[in-house]
Design a protein around this motif. Structure first.
Motif, PDB file in Angstrom:
ATOM      1  N   PHE A   1      24.720  13.439   0.560  1.00 47.84           N
ATOM      2  CA  PHE A   1      23.798  14.549   0.825  1.00 47.84           C
ATOM      3  C   PHE A   1      22.582  14.061   1.598  1.00 47.84           C
ATOM      4  CE2 PHE A   1      19.905  16.782  -0.345  1.00 47.84           C
ATOM      5  CZ  PHE A   1      20.212  18.071   0.086  1.00 47.84           C
ATOM      6  N   ARG A   2      22.068  12.909   1.229  1.00 54.19           N
ATOM      7  CA  ARG A   2      20.887  12.372   1.909  1.00 54.19           C
ATOM      8  C   ARG A   2      21.142  12.220   3.397  1.00 54.19           C
ATOM      9  NH1 ARG A   2      18.680   9.171   5.628  1.00 54.19           N
ATOM     10  NH2 ARG A   2      17.015   7.778   4.967  1.00 54.19           N
ATOM     11  N   VAL A   3      22.316  11.705   3.750  1.00 52.83           N
ATOM     12  CA  VAL A   3      22.638  11.453   5.162  1.00 52.83           C
ATOM     13  C   VAL A   3      22.900  12.751   5.918  1.00 52.83           C
ATOM     14  CG1 VAL A   3      24.340  10.428   6.699  1.00 52.83           C
ATOM     15  CG2 VAL A   3      23.485   9.125   4.746  1.00 52.83           C
ATOM     16  N   TRP A   4      23.709  13.624   5.328  1.00 54.67           N
ATOM     17  CA  TRP A   4      24.120  14.831   6.047  1.00 54.67           C
ATOM     18  C   TRP A   4      23.073  15.934   6.004  1.00 54.67           C
ATOM     19  CZ3 TRP A   4      27.950  14.760   9.384  1.00 54.67           C
ATOM     20  CH2 TRP A   4      28.929  13.784   9.252  1.00 54.67           C
ATOM     21  N   SER A   5      22.052  15.768   5.194  1.00 55.52           N
ATOM     22  CA  SER A   5      21.015  16.802   5.110  1.00 55.52           C
ATOM     23  C   SER A   5      19.857  16.558   6.073  1.00 55.52           C
ATOM     24  CB  SER A   5      20.455  16.895   3.684  1.00 55.52           C
ATOM     25  OG  SER A   5      19.696  15.739   3.364  1.00 55.52           O
ATOM     26  N   GLU A   6      19.903  15.486   6.845  1.00 56.16           N
ATOM     27  CA  GLU A   6      18.794  15.154   7.734  1.00 56.16           C
ATOM     28  C   GLU A   6      18.438  16.277   8.709  1.00 56.16           C
ATOM     29  OE1 GLU A   6      19.070  11.367   9.610  1.00 56.16           O
ATOM     30  OE2 GLU A   6      19.515  10.299   7.734  1.00 56.16           O
ATOM     31  N   PRO A   7      19.401  17.084   9.187  1.00 51.29           N
ATOM     32  CA  PRO A   7      19.022  18.199  10.071  1.00 51.29           C
ATOM     33  C   PRO A   7      18.046  19.194   9.431  1.00 51.29           C
ATOM     34  CG  PRO A   7      21.352  17.752  10.298  1.00 51.29           C
ATOM     35  CD  PRO A   7      20.868  16.909   9.162  1.00 51.29           C
ATOM     36  N   LEU A   8      17.934  19.176   8.085  1.00 51.98           N
ATOM     37  CA  LEU A   8      16.981  20.069   7.429  1.00 51.98           C
ATOM     38  C   LEU A   8      15.544  19.756   7.843  1.00 51.98           C
ATOM     39  CD1 LEU A   8      18.417  20.186   3.782  1.00 51.98           C
ATOM     40  CD2 LEU A   8      18.582  21.956   5.547  1.00 51.98           C
ATOM     41  N   ALA A   9      15.329  18.538   8.337  1.00 50.00           N
ATOM     42  CA  ALA A   9      13.983  18.158   8.770  1.00 50.00           C
ATOM     43  C   ALA A   9      13.534  18.938  10.002  1.00 50.00           C
ATOM     44  CB  ALA A   9      13.933  16.660   9.066  1.00 50.00           C
ATOM     45  N   LEU A  10      14.481  19.588  10.676  1.00 49.46           N
ATOM     46  CA  LEU A  10      14.147  20.340  11.881  1.00 49.46           C
ATOM     47  C   LEU A  10      13.950  21.825  11.607  1.00 49.46           C
ATOM     48  CD1 LEU A  10      16.714  18.655  14.323  1.00 49.46           C
ATOM     49  CD2 LEU A  10      14.307  18.052  13.930  1.00 49.46           C
ATOM     50  N   THR A  11      14.111  22.239  10.359  1.00 54.23           N
ATOM     51  CA  THR A  11      13.950  23.654  10.036  1.00 54.23           C
ATOM     52  C   THR A  11      12.471  24.026  10.005  1.00 54.23           C
ATOM     53  OG1 THR A  11      13.912  23.198   7.653  1.00 54.23           O
ATOM     54  CG2 THR A  11      16.064  23.625   8.662  1.00 54.23           C
ATOM     55  N   SER A  12      12.216  25.293  10.196  1.00 54.47           N
ATOM     56  CA  SER A  12      10.832  25.767  10.213  1.00 54.47           C
ATOM     57  C   SER A  12      10.159  25.571   8.857  1.00 54.47           C
ATOM     58  CB  SER A  12      10.787  27.247  10.613  1.00 54.47           C
ATOM     59  OG  SER A  12      11.560  28.034   9.706  1.00 54.47           O
ATOM     60  N   ALA A  13      10.923  25.715   7.783  1.00 50.99           N
ATOM     61  CA  ALA A  13      10.355  25.535   6.440  1.00 50.99           C
ATOM     62  C   ALA A  13       9.853  24.105   6.251  1.00 50.99           C
ATOM     63  CB  ALA A  13      11.397  25.881   5.381  1.00 50.99           C
ATOM     64  N   TRP A  14      10.670  23.129   6.667  1.00 53.34           N
ATOM     65  CA  TRP A  14      10.239  21.746   6.503  1.00 53.34           C
ATOM     66  C   TRP A  14       9.090  21.418   7.460  1.00 53.34           C
ATOM     67  CZ3 TRP A  14      10.463  18.306   2.881  1.00 53.34           C
ATOM     68  CH2 TRP A  14      10.012  17.015   3.161  1.00 53.34           C
ATOM     69  N   THR A  15       9.143  21.946   8.659  1.00 47.23           N
ATOM     70  CA  THR A  15       8.052  21.707   9.610  1.00 47.23           C
ATOM     71  C   THR A  15       6.733  22.217   9.055  1.00 47.23           C
ATOM     72  OG1 THR A  15       9.580  21.863  11.495  1.00 47.23           O
ATOM     73  CG2 THR A  15       7.235  22.162  11.948  1.00 47.23           C
ATOM     74  N   THR A  16       6.774  23.387   8.418  1.00 51.43           N
ATOM     75  CA  THR A  16       5.566  23.938   7.803  1.00 51.43           C
ATOM     76  C   THR A  16       5.070  23.051   6.670  1.00 51.43           C
ATOM     77  OG1 THR A  16       6.263  26.188   8.360  1.00 51.43           O
ATOM     78  CG2 THR A  16       4.596  25.940   6.629  1.00 51.43           C
ATOM     79  N   PHE A  17       6.010  22.595   5.833  1.00 51.35           N
ATOM     80  CA  PHE A  17       5.636  21.712   4.723  1.00 51.35           C
ATOM     81  C   PHE A  17       5.074  20.392   5.240  1.00 51.35           C
ATOM     82  CE2 PHE A  17       6.819  18.197   1.873  1.00 51.35           C
ATOM     83  CZ  PHE A  17       6.093  18.551   0.745  1.00 51.35           C
ATOM     84  N   ALA A  18       5.714  19.813   6.256  1.00 49.66           N
ATOM     85  CA  ALA A  18       5.246  18.549   6.819  1.00 49.66           C
ATOM     86  C   ALA A  18       3.848  18.693   7.394  1.00 49.66           C
ATOM     87  CB  ALA A  18       6.224  18.061   7.885  1.00 49.66           C
ATOM     88  N   SER A  19       3.597  19.809   8.079  1.00 49.32           N
ATOM     89  CA  SER A  19       2.270  20.040   8.634  1.00 49.32           C
ATOM     90  C   SER A  19       1.220  20.099   7.539  1.00 49.32           C
ATOM     91  CB  SER A  19       2.260  21.343   9.443  1.00 49.32           C
ATOM     92  OG  SER A  19       3.160  21.263  10.535  1.00 49.32           O
ATOM     93  N   PHE A  20       1.588  20.727   6.426  1.00 46.76           N
ATOM     94  CA  PHE A  20       0.684  20.792   5.277  1.00 46.76           C
ATOM     95  C   PHE A  20       0.377  19.405   4.734  1.00 46.76           C
ATOM     96  CE2 PHE A  20       0.400  20.917   0.599  1.00 46.76           C
ATOM     97  CZ  PHE A  20      -0.816  21.586   0.465  1.00 46.76           C
ATOM     98  N   VAL A  21       1.427  18.568   4.602  1.00 41.11           N
ATOM     99  CA  VAL A  21       1.250  17.205   4.098  1.00 41.11           C
ATOM    100  C   VAL A  21       0.352  16.403   5.037  1.00 41.11           C
ATOM    101  CG1 VAL A  21       2.411  15.011   3.609  1.00 41.11           C
ATOM    102  CG2 VAL A  21       3.431  17.172   2.844  1.00 41.11           C
ATOM    103  N   PHE A  22       0.606  16.496   6.326  1.00 43.92           N
ATOM    104  CA  PHE A  22      -0.211  15.747   7.285  1.00 43.92           C
ATOM    105  C   PHE A  22      -1.648  16.210   7.282  1.00 43.92           C
ATOM    106  CE2 PHE A  22       3.982  15.286   9.785  1.00 43.92           C
ATOM    107  CZ  PHE A  22       4.285  14.116   9.114  1.00 43.92           C
ATOM    108  N   ARG A  23      -1.840  17.498   7.070  1.00 47.30           N
ATOM    109  CA  ARG A  23      -3.186  18.056   7.084  1.00 47.30           C
ATOM    110  C   ARG A  23      -4.012  17.589   5.885  1.00 47.30           C
ATOM    111  NH1 ARG A  23      -1.741  22.734   7.792  1.00 47.30           N
ATOM    112  NH2 ARG A  23      -1.862  23.612   5.686  1.00 47.30           N
ATOM    113  N   ILE A  24      -3.393  17.576   4.706  1.00 45.13           N
ATOM    114  CA  ILE A  24      -4.150  17.226   3.503  1.00 45.13           C
ATOM    115  C   ILE A  24      -4.321  15.708   3.352  1.00 45.13           C
ATOM    116  CG2 ILE A  24      -3.414  19.300   2.299  1.00 45.13           C
ATOM    117  CD1 ILE A  24      -1.466  17.568   0.713  1.00 45.13           C
ATOM    118  N   THR A  25      -3.507  14.932   4.079  1.00 43.96           N
ATOM    119  CA  THR A  25      -3.601  13.472   3.963  1.00 43.96           C
ATOM    120  C   THR A  25      -4.333  12.839   5.131  1.00 43.96           C
ATOM    121  OG1 THR A  25      -1.396  13.230   4.990  1.00 43.96           O
ATOM    122  CG2 THR A  25      -1.521  13.288   2.574  1.00 43.96           C
ATOM    123  N   SER A  26      -4.724  13.647   6.106  1.00 45.39           N
ATOM    124  CA  SER A  26      -5.397  13.089   7.283  1.00 45.39           C
ATOM    125  C   SER A  26      -6.882  12.839   6.999  1.00 45.39           C
ATOM    126  CB  SER A  26      -5.259  14.047   8.459  1.00 45.39           C
ATOM    127  OG  SER A  26      -5.833  15.296   8.149  1.00 45.39           O
TER     128      SER A  26
END
Length: 239
Positions: free
Chosen positions: A214-239
């Motif tokens: 699952f870890r290997v085949w789920s990598e395309p989930l990183a390109l979804t809008s939901a993950w992009t939104t979450f990643a932006s949140f993480v980068f924002r609060i940790t910057s």
């Protein structure tokens, strides 16, 4: 008498298995990180920020700790094994915290729109998988049959970065499967050992292989809008 000798030999083989697996894991880690870290470190040409050096020391130390625990258990030094296990519990927590810290920092330095989100996804997922199997191993520390297998899967989880850095791997798509086999090989070898001696593969190994897949085949989930939104949140609060 013959039956007793056979049982003793089987026990000795099982104990030796985890010593061999720990050495094999160390080999994978050194081979994977030799071109980018260990090799330049030996040659004196390595230039990395302090956090990366700390990350490398802690993660290398984990493999050393795993090897020591395997030797103590195999040699019957259970008191030493238990005492070092208390240290190992705290060490595992530090490893997860450092892994998350390093992942966020490295991902934040990459370009947005794919690379940053992708690195954050795989790094967080790797730490989640490690923490899950490690935590289960601590919970079942009084069940050696579960504990040692859970710890094996947890330790194997950390080899994914090393396997992915092996430049001699064949190119995709064939290289994709080969990299997965190298990464999961300690669990695969332990599964083969189980099958030979128990005529079945322990569920912990099967669950671990499913999670790795699952870890290997789920990598395309990183390109979804939901993950992009979450990643932006993480980068924002940790910057």
């Amino acid at each position: 008498m013959a039956h007793t000798i056979t049982v003793r030999n089987a026990i000795a083989q099982r104990r030796s298995l985890y010593i061999a697996l720990s050495g094999f894991m160390a080999l994978i880690a050194v081979m994977g990180f030799w071109p980018t870290y260990y090799g330049p470190l030996v040659r004196g040409t390595l230039t990395q920020p302090p956090l990366i050096h700390l990350h490398a020391i802690v993660f290398t130390g984990w493999l050393v700790l795993f090897s020591m625990q395997a030797v103590f258990a195999a040699s019957g030094r259970l008191r030493w094994h238990l005492q070092l296990g208390r240290v190992g519990t705290a060490y595992g927590v530090v490893l997860v915290i450092l892994g998350l810290t390093t992942a966020v920092g490295r991902a934040a330095a990459l370009p947005r729109g794919g690379p940053a989100e992708g690195l954050l996804y795989v790094a967080l997922l790797d730490m989640l998988v490690f923490a899950s199997f490690f935590g289960a191993a601590i919970w079942f520390r009084r069940r050696p049959d579960l504990h040692k297998r859970l710890m094996t899967v947890a330790a194997t989880t950390l080899l994914v970065a090393a396997a992915g850095r092996m430049s001699f791997m064949p190119p995709p798509p064939g290289g994709f499967a080969v990299t997965f086999l190298v990464w999961s090989s300690p669990v695969l070898l332990a599964s083969v050992f189980d099958w030979r001696h128990r005529r079945s593969v322990h569920p912990v190994y099967l669950i671990g292989l499913v999670v790795f897949t699952f870890r290997v085949w789920s990598e395309p989930l990183a390109l979804t809008s939901a993950w992009t939104t979450f990643a932006s949140f993480v980068f924002r609060i940790t910057s």
